[in-house]
Scaffold this active site. Structure first.
Site, PDB file in Angstrom:
ATOM      1  N   ASN A   2      36.799  25.961   5.247  1.00 31.77           N
ATOM      2  CA  ASN A   2      35.210  26.474   5.293  1.00 31.77           C
ATOM      3  C   ASN A   2      34.619  27.166   6.743  1.00 31.77           C
ATOM      4  OD1 ASN A   2      33.418  28.549   4.170  1.00 31.77           O
ATOM      5  ND2 ASN A   2      31.700  26.868   4.932  1.00 31.77           N
ATOM      6  N   HIS A   8      31.546  27.682   8.247  1.00 31.20           N
ATOM      7  CA  HIS A   8      30.118  27.780   8.389  1.00 31.20           C
ATOM      8  C   HIS A   8      29.287  28.796  10.123  1.00 31.20           C
ATOM      9  CE1 HIS A   8      26.766  27.745   6.324  1.00 31.20           C
ATOM     10  NE2 HIS A   8      25.864  27.010   7.451  1.00 31.20           N
ATOM     11  N   GLY A  12      35.105  40.614   6.215  1.00 31.64           N
ATOM     12  CA  GLY A  12      35.720  40.069   5.829  1.00 31.64           C
ATOM     13  C   GLY A  12      36.845  40.397   7.287  1.00 31.64           C
ATOM     14  N   GLU A  27      37.555  33.431  18.448  1.00 34.86           N
ATOM     15  CA  GLU A  27      37.673  32.934  19.522  1.00 34.86           C
ATOM     16  C   GLU A  27      37.780  31.200  19.640  1.00 34.86           C
ATOM     17  OE1 GLU A  27      34.682  31.495  22.868  1.00 34.86           O
ATOM     18  OE2 GLU A  27      36.616  30.421  23.844  1.00 34.86           O
ATOM     19  N   ASP A  50      28.922  22.716   1.834  1.00 35.57           N
ATOM     20  CA  ASP A  50      28.609  22.281   3.132  1.00 35.57           C
ATOM     21  C   ASP A  50      28.884  21.207   3.031  1.00 35.57           C
ATOM     22  OD1 ASP A  50      29.170  25.309   3.498  1.00 35.57           O
ATOM     23  OD2 ASP A  50      26.398  25.278   3.160  1.00 35.57           O
ATOM     24  N   ASN A 105      36.409  38.245  10.115  1.00 37.37           N
ATOM     25  CA  ASN A 105      36.787  36.840  10.007  1.00 37.37           C
ATOM     26  C   ASN A 105      39.082  36.758   9.735  1.00 37.37           C
ATOM     27  OD1 ASN A 105      35.509  34.558  12.086  1.00 37.37           O
ATOM     28  ND2 ASN A 105      34.285  34.928  10.899  1.00 37.37           N
ATOM     29  N   LEU A 133      31.633  33.423  -0.821  1.00 37.83           N
ATOM     30  CA  LEU A 133      30.332  32.360  -0.789  1.00 37.83           C
ATOM     31  C   LEU A 133      30.125  31.837  -1.918  1.00 37.83           C
ATOM     32  CD1 LEU A 133      27.977  35.740  -0.013  1.00 37.83           C
ATOM     33  CD2 LEU A 133      29.090  33.164   1.362  1.00 37.83           C
TER      34      LEU A 133
HETATM   35  C1  GAR Z   1      30.864  34.247   8.703  1.00 38.96           C
HETATM   36  O1  GAR Z   1      29.864  34.762  10.042  1.00 38.96           O
HETATM   37  C2  GAR Z   1      31.396  32.894   8.042  1.00 38.96           C
HETATM   38  O2  GAR Z   1      31.012  32.173   8.699  1.00 38.96           O
HETATM   39  C3  GAR Z   1      30.116  33.011   6.853  1.00 38.96           C
HETATM   40  O3  GAR Z   1      29.803  34.149   6.597  1.00 38.96           O
HETATM   41  C4  GAR Z   1      30.150  35.656   7.434  1.00 38.96           C
HETATM   42  C5  GAR Z   1      32.031  36.729   7.176  1.00 38.96           C
HETATM   43  O4  GAR Z   1      31.515  36.877   8.119  1.00 38.96           O
HETATM   44  N1  GAR Z   1      30.614  32.227   6.192  1.00 38.96           N
HETATM   45  C6  GAR Z   1      28.786  31.853   5.288  1.00 38.96           C
HETATM   46  O5  GAR Z   1      27.965  31.235   5.490  1.00 38.96           O
HETATM   47  C7  GAR Z   1      29.393  30.540   4.560  1.00 38.96           C
HETATM   48  N2  GAR Z   1      28.510  29.711   3.954  1.00 38.96           N
HETATM   49  P1  GAR Z   1      33.062  38.234   7.735  1.00 38.96           P
HETATM   50  O6  GAR Z   1      33.285  38.515   6.364  1.00 38.96           O
HETATM   51  O7  GAR Z   1      32.957  39.383   9.109  1.00 38.96           O
HETATM   52  O8  GAR Z   1      34.378  36.884   8.418  1.00 38.96           O
END
Ligand code: GAR
Length: 190
Positions: A102, A104, A12, A176, A145, A14, A85
């Protein structure tokens, strides 16, 4: 006030970045965070940040309208997948046309699809000797995706970068750009 609901499955970071970004702004707020994992670190972040968070299981998401009904009740302007996911069921896609976004951690259409997430993406990028990678922010449709791309940003990879270092570079791009892209999407129509 425009509203974002975030769906997240893991750390989490992001989600936290988006929440804190919009706390400093007046027109947009994160009204709730939903997770499909009851041990996800995102739940601790939400507790600390005092953002309402809700855990749901597969049945609530895919076999019943529990989550659909909850999301509709929130009246979100955007539903944001931040490290979420599970595939989004058809009824959710249909209920929020062009409102589910989303992120990716690669340059789609490369390194996308079922099973391609998080560190698996960065390992594949490393194994293939790519010289660049990046992020893709896109609308969500019924296929993993494959929805329309809204924004991409790139970062270069050097031969000695490990998959973990590639992940760090990609996370930096995510922090960013993701909130800024969401803000532009939400404010472009006033
Ligand atoms: C992020 O890098 C996101 O882009 C990726 O999971 C990570 C979650 O990080 N998403 C995917 O791979 C979706 N297919 P976070 O939980 O620290 O935000």
């Amino acid at each position: 006030m425009k509203r974002i609901v975030i769906l997240a499955s893991g750390s989490g970071s992001n989600a936290e970045n988006i929440i804190t970004y919009f706390r400093k702004r007046k027109q947009i707020e994160v009204s709730a965070v939903l997770t499909n994992k009851n041990t996800a670190q995102v739940l601790e972040r939400c507790k600390r940040l005092k953002v309402p968070a809700l855990y749901f299981n597969k049945a609530a998401f895919s076999d019943t309208t529990t989550i659909l009904d909850f999301l509709v009740s929130q009246k979100p302007d955007l539903v944001v997948l931040a490290g979420f996911l599970w595939k989004i069921p058809k009824n959710l896609v249909a209920a929020f046309p062009n409102k589910i976004v989303n992120i990716h951690p690669a340059l789609l259409p490369k390194y996308g699809g079922k099973g391609m997430y998080g560190s698996k993406v960065h390992k594949a990028v490393k194994e293939n000797g790519e010289t660049e990678t990046g992020i893709t922010i896109h609308f969500v449709n019924e296929h993993y995706d494959e929805g329309a791309i809204i924004y991409q940003a790139k970062t270069s990879i050097i031969a000695k970068d490990t998959a973990e270092q590639i992940a760090e570079k990609v996370h930096a791009l995510e922090y960013e750009h993701f909130p800024v892209v969401l803000e532009k999407l939400l404010l472009k129509n006033g």
